[in-house]
Design a protein around this motif. Structure first.
Motif, short mmCIF file in Angstrom:
data_model
loop_
_atom_site.label_atom_id
_atom_site.label_comp_id
_atom_site.label_asym_id
_atom_site.label_seq_id
_atom_site.Cartn_x
_atom_site.Cartn_y
_atom_site.Cartn_z
N ILE A 1 0.83 -1.20 0.00
CA ILE A 1 0.00 0.00 0.00
C ILE A 1 0.87 1.26 0.00
O ILE A 1 0.49 2.29 -0.59
CB ILE A 1 -0.99 0.02 1.20
CG1 ILE A 1 -2.02 1.14 1.03
CG2 ILE A 1 -0.25 0.15 2.51
CD1 ILE A 1 -2.86 1.03 -0.20
N ALA A 2 2.06 1.17 0.61
CA ALA A 2 2.97 2.31 0.56
C ALA A 2 3.43 2.57 -0.87
O ALA A 2 3.48 3.73 -1.32
CB ALA A 2 4.18 2.06 1.47
N GLY A 3 3.72 1.49 -1.60
CA GLY A 3 4.13 1.64 -2.99
C GLY A 3 2.99 2.12 -3.87
O GLY A 3 3.18 2.97 -4.75
N ILE A 4 1.78 1.58 -3.66
CA ILE A 4 0.61 1.99 -4.44
C ILE A 4 0.30 3.47 -4.20
O ILE A 4 -0.04 4.21 -5.14
CB ILE A 4 -0.60 1.10 -4.11
CG1 ILE A 4 -0.38 -0.29 -4.72
CG2 ILE A 4 -1.89 1.71 -4.64
CD1 ILE A 4 -1.43 -1.31 -4.35
N ARG B 1 -1.82 5.45 -12.97
CA ARG B 1 -2.93 4.90 -13.76
C ARG B 1 -3.39 5.88 -14.84
O ARG B 1 -3.64 5.48 -15.98
CB ARG B 1 -4.09 4.53 -12.83
CG ARG B 1 -3.81 3.26 -12.03
CD ARG B 1 -5.05 2.72 -11.37
NE ARG B 1 -5.51 3.59 -10.29
CZ ARG B 1 -6.54 3.27 -9.49
NH1 ARG B 1 -7.20 2.15 -9.68
NH2 ARG B 1 -6.89 4.08 -8.52
N SER B 2 -3.50 7.16 -14.48
CA SER B 2 -3.95 8.14 -15.48
C SER B 2 -2.92 8.29 -16.59
O SER B 2 -3.27 8.54 -17.75
CB SER B 2 -4.22 9.49 -14.81
OG SER B 2 -3.05 10.01 -14.20
N ALA C 1 -1.64 7.33 -22.22
CA ALA C 1 -0.77 6.73 -23.24
C ALA C 1 -1.60 5.98 -24.28
O ALA C 1 -1.36 6.11 -25.50
CB ALA C 1 0.23 5.78 -22.59
N VAL C 2 -2.59 5.21 -23.83
CA VAL C 2 -3.45 4.48 -24.76
C VAL C 2 -4.23 5.45 -25.63
O VAL C 2 -4.34 5.27 -26.85
CB VAL C 2 -4.41 3.54 -23.99
CG1 VAL C 2 -5.42 2.91 -24.94
CG2 VAL C 2 -3.62 2.45 -23.26
#
Length: 274
Positions: free
Chosen positions: A243-246, A255-256, A261-262
């Motif tokens: 969760i620290a990394g997320i 994520r955005s 990119a897509v």
């Protein structure tokens, strides 16, 4: 040595990386016998290699490849007009249909069908993992395509991975996601490995850990049918490391950035098709 057999089953124009990927697995799986395949390529070195490596026939004559049951176009989009010109008039008096499969990025069905009048044409978008048999190909049928043509196309592209059928209007989105996606995943693997190095791991070990983590996670998601969000929750314990990394990824807009990119690749594919 160039040979031309009059009764061929698969003709290919272009013997590059993706063309070879398809060719190698079609021959290896016995979908086509080597002697039933004719590949046209302008480079003598490439023709000699394909002939020796796979036992197929080779030529510089594009028109000869169109005397097959199936014609696979595996060329760069920039030379399509020249190839179409070399085939001009060939289909005016043709009594039987030729299934044309195109893997040309950004080349729409209406342009392909203009070059192959009255023939069944299927536009396809495979991706780079096809070269190791782990690709996914989206196919879009043209005006004269019948169910048995689609079945044949599926058989051919399933030789290098999975196949999905989409309307042509979705092909630019496919390009943005699965067509360009291997580049995003490669960047992810590189960044994960760099993170490992920054944390003190030797480069070789960091890269191996990153690669297997991505590969294993993809396989787990595919085989279990678990939603990605659910798997994320399963490995994210309260107050733990994940969760620290997320949280760090969320702050950075991870994520955005992938969504953007897509969408950017999708837009570029649309631009190239105009």
């Amino acid at each position: 040595m160039e040979t031309v057999k009059l009764s061929i089953k698969l003709g290919m124009i272009g013997g590059g990386v993706m063309g070879e990927a398809l060719l190698s697995r079609l021959v290896d799986r016995g979908i086509y016998a080597p002697q039933d395949v004719l590949v046209s390529d302008p480079q003598a070195v490439r023709r000699e290699f394909l002939e020796q490596a796979y036992g197929v026939q080779v030529t510089t004559d594009n028109r000869a490849t169109a005397e097959a049951d199936v014609l696979l176009l595996a060329i760069k989009p920039q030379i399509f007009n020249a190839v179409a010109t070399s085939l001009s008039g060939l289909f005016d008096a043709r009594s039987s249909s030729l299934l044309v499969l195109s893997i040309l990025a950004g080349t729409p069905l209406n342009k392909l069908e203009a070059a192959f009048p009255q023939q069944p044409v299927i536009r396809a978008m495979p991706n780079t993992p096809a070269t190791v048999g782990e690709g996914i190909t989206a196919i879009a049928p043209g005006t004269h395509t019948l169910p048995h043509h689609l079945a044949r196309a599926r058989q051919i592209f399933e030789a290098v991975g999975e196949v999905v059928e989409v309307p042509e209007s979705a092909m630019d989105a496919v390009t943005g996601l699965s067509g360009s996606g291997p580049g995003y995943v490669a960047l992810l693997v590189e960044a994960l490995a760099d993170g490992g190095v920054a944390a003190g791991l030797p480069r070789a070990i960091a890269l191996k850990l990153a690669l297997q983590t991505v590969k294993g996670t993809a396989q787990l998601l595919q085989e279990s049918g678990t939603h990605p969000g659910e798997l994320k929750d399963q490995v994210t314990s309260p107050g733990g490391t994940t969760i620290a990394g997320i949280a760090a990824l969320e702050r950075a807009g991870f994520r955005s950035a992938l969504i953007d990119a897509v969408l950017a690749a999708h837009q570029r594919s649309q631009d190239l098709g105009r």
